[in-house]
Design a protein around this motif. Structure first.
Motif, PDB file in Angstrom:
ATOM      1  N   GLU A  98       0.842  -1.199   0.000  1.00 23.26           N
ATOM      2  CA  GLU A  98       0.000   0.000   0.000  1.00 23.26           C
ATOM      3  C   GLU A  98       0.878   1.249   0.000  1.00 23.26           C
ATOM      4  O   GLU A  98       2.099   1.155   0.114  1.00 23.26           O
ATOM      5  N   SER A  99       0.216   2.408  -0.111  1.00 19.77           N
ATOM      6  CA  SER A  99       0.974   3.664  -0.074  1.00 19.77           C
ATOM      7  C   SER A  99       0.106   4.748   0.545  1.00 19.77           C
ATOM      8  O   SER A  99      -1.131   4.631   0.584  1.00 19.77           O
ATOM      9  N   LEU A 100       0.746   5.817   1.006  1.00 20.62           N
ATOM     10  CA  LEU A 100      -0.006   6.929   1.615  1.00 20.62           C
ATOM     11  C   LEU A 100      -0.980   7.542   0.615  1.00 20.62           C
ATOM     12  O   LEU A 100      -2.059   8.005   0.987  1.00 20.62           O
ATOM     13  N   GLY A 101      -0.610   7.520  -0.661  1.00 23.75           N
ATOM     14  CA  GLY A 101      -1.485   8.087  -1.692  1.00 23.75           C
ATOM     15  C   GLY A 101      -2.814   7.360  -1.818  1.00 23.75           C
ATOM     16  O   GLY A 101      -3.761   7.903  -2.394  1.00 23.75           O
ATOM     17  N   ARG A 102      -2.891   6.143  -1.319  1.00 27.87           N
ATOM     18  CA  ARG A 102      -4.124   5.355  -1.417  1.00 27.87           C
ATOM     19  C   ARG A 102      -4.926   5.345  -0.111  1.00 27.87           C
ATOM     20  O   ARG A 102      -5.968   4.691  -0.014  1.00 27.87           O
ATOM     21  N   ILE A 103      -4.440   6.075   0.899  1.00 27.19           N
ATOM     22  CA  ILE A 103      -5.148   6.106   2.187  1.00 27.19           C
ATOM     23  C   ILE A 103      -6.233   7.189   2.154  1.00 27.19           C
ATOM     24  O   ILE A 103      -5.981   8.321   1.757  1.00 27.19           O
ATOM     25  N   ASP A 104      -7.450   6.826   2.558  1.00 25.07           N
ATOM     26  CA  ASP A 104      -8.575   7.768   2.543  1.00 25.07           C
ATOM     27  C   ASP A 104      -8.672   8.577   3.829  1.00 25.07           C
ATOM     28  O   ASP A 104      -9.109   9.724   3.812  1.00 25.07           O
ATOM     29  N   ALA A 105      -8.331   7.948   4.948  1.00 27.93           N
ATOM     30  CA  ALA A 105      -8.588   8.613   6.228  1.00 27.93           C
ATOM     31  C   ALA A 105      -7.700   8.034   7.320  1.00 27.93           C
ATOM     32  O   ALA A 105      -7.196   6.914   7.211  1.00 27.93           O
ATOM     33  N   ILE A 106      -7.503   8.854   8.348  1.00 35.52           N
ATOM     34  CA  ILE A 106      -6.814   8.397   9.556  1.00 35.52           C
ATOM     35  C   ILE A 106      -7.734   8.677  10.738  1.00 35.52           C
ATOM     36  O   ILE A 106      -8.306   9.768  10.834  1.00 35.52           O
ATOM     37  N   PHE A 107      -7.905   7.701  11.596  1.00 34.74           N
ATOM     38  CA  PHE A 107      -8.711   7.858  12.805  1.00 34.74           C
ATOM     39  C   PHE A 107      -7.773   7.943  14.000  1.00 34.74           C
ATOM     40  O   PHE A 107      -7.033   6.994  14.278  1.00 34.74           O
ATOM     41  N   LEU A 108      -7.806   9.082  14.691  1.00 32.88           N
ATOM     42  CA  LEU A 108      -6.886   9.295  15.815  1.00 32.88           C
ATOM     43  C   LEU A 108      -7.588   9.003  17.140  1.00 32.88           C
ATOM     44  O   LEU A 108      -8.676   9.525  17.410  1.00 32.88           O
ATOM     45  N   THR A 109      -6.918   8.204  17.969  1.00 29.22           N
ATOM     46  CA  THR A 109      -7.475   7.932  19.300  1.00 29.22           C
ATOM     47  C   THR A 109      -7.173   9.068  20.272  1.00 29.22           C
ATOM     48  O   THR A 109      -8.007   9.416  21.094  1.00 29.22           O
ATOM     49  N   HIS A 110      -5.968   9.632  20.181  1.00 25.15           N
ATOM     50  CA  HIS A 110      -5.578  10.755  21.051  1.00 25.15           C
ATOM     51  C   HIS A 110      -4.285  11.365  20.517  1.00 25.15           C
ATOM     52  O   HIS A 110      -3.713  10.866  19.550  1.00 25.15           O
ATOM     53  N   GLU A 111      -3.831  12.431  21.167  1.00 28.82           N
ATOM     54  CA  GLU A 111      -2.765  13.248  20.585  1.00 28.82           C
ATOM     55  C   GLU A 111      -1.350  12.796  20.941  1.00 28.82           C
ATOM     56  O   GLU A 111      -0.383  13.387  20.453  1.00 28.82           O
TER      57      GLU A 111
END
Ligand SMILES: [Zn+2]
Ligand SMILES: [Zn+2]
Length: 264
Positions: free
Chosen positions: A46-59
């Motif tokens: 895979e590659s970052l260019g194919r990533i749609d979203a990131i879900f963050l739990t905390h900072e």
């Protein structure tokens, strides 16, 4: 394809997982530099260019450090609650495509349903997630993946989410004896780690699994092991007694390590 995921890396130095369905390709946390994320993704084809979203739990950096290097990927939507987005944004030189959700709510992203819920941890508004996928029929069974790292203890609402999961990723952060013996961390840090808003120890994780032991579980993963204050052997030893009461496969993710793809 149903829902599948792999852990790209897990532990005190960084956390990130890749979750895929037919319609979505997303990361759960991004706790590595963008360069390292790209390398880890390449290892899974895979590659970052194919990533749609990131879900963050905390900072915390071991979950969000990678966001600062993603200015060249404006297609990636960053899902976080307001307090987490605010804390991460303070350290950024650009403005990501934030998608703000309210902790405790349920929302859709493409063919996934996402539930966020509060967990006790020493961050601004830390959450855990349940990702649900599938129509709920024979061809497309409904599957729930519960993602819980970074929590000091498990209140009732957290236990309910754990019980209802098909696949569970749970933290087993430290071995209490190894944490106590550690020479690098000052006492105050040890108190924070082992406190009610710190991290689950191996024993706490075991007690939780033992107490809930849901017949619904299809696979349990223990992750976010501390490299210096935990080991595969320590988790195995702590959890040896529960393997018979769990009616599903059980995997421990080595400190710093990842997993191959797993179908939910
Ligand atoms: Zn944390
Ligand atoms: Zn963490």
């Amino acid at each position: 394809m149903g829902m599948r995921f792999c852990i790209l890396g897990s532990g005190s130095e960084g956390n990130c997982a890749l979750l895929e369905t037919d319609a979505a390709r997303l990361l759960v946390d991004a706790g590595f530099s963008a360069r390292r994320l790209a390398h880890l993704l390449a290892g899974m084809g895979e590659s970052l260019g194919r990533i749609d979203a990131i879900f963050l739990t905390h900072e915390h950096g071991d979950h969000a450090a990678g966001i600062s290097g993603l200015s060249g990927h404006p297609q990636i939507k960053i899902f976080a609650n307001h307090a987490t987005a605010h804390a991460v944004q303070a350290g950024l030189k650009y403005r990501p495509n934030w998608q703000i959700f309210e902790t405790g709510t349920r929302f859709r992203f493409r063919d996934l349903e996402i539930e966020s819920f509060a967990v006790p941890h020493d961050a601004h508004d830390p959450v855990a997630f349940v990702f649900s996928h599938g129509r709920g029929d024979l061809l497309s069974p409904r599957r729930r993946l519960a993602w819980l790292t970074d929590l000091g203890h498990a209140p009732l609402h957290v236990r309910e989410h754990i019980r209802d999961a098909d696949v569970l990723v749970l933290e087993a952060n430290h071995c209490p004896q190894m944490l106590k013996a550690d020479g690098k961390r000052p006492w105050s840090v040890k108190q924070r780690i082992s406190g009610r808003h710190g991290h689950l120890s191996n024993d706490s994780a075991r007690e939780l699994l033992d107490a809930i032991a849901s017949p619904r579980w299809r696979h349990v993963f223990l992750a976010h092991l501390s490299r210096e204050c935990n080991s595969l052997a320590a988790v195995e030893q702590s959890c040896a007694g529960i393997l018979s009461s769990l009616h599903c496969p059980f995997s421990i993710v080595a400190p710093g390590g990842g997993t191959p793809f797993h179908e939910c």
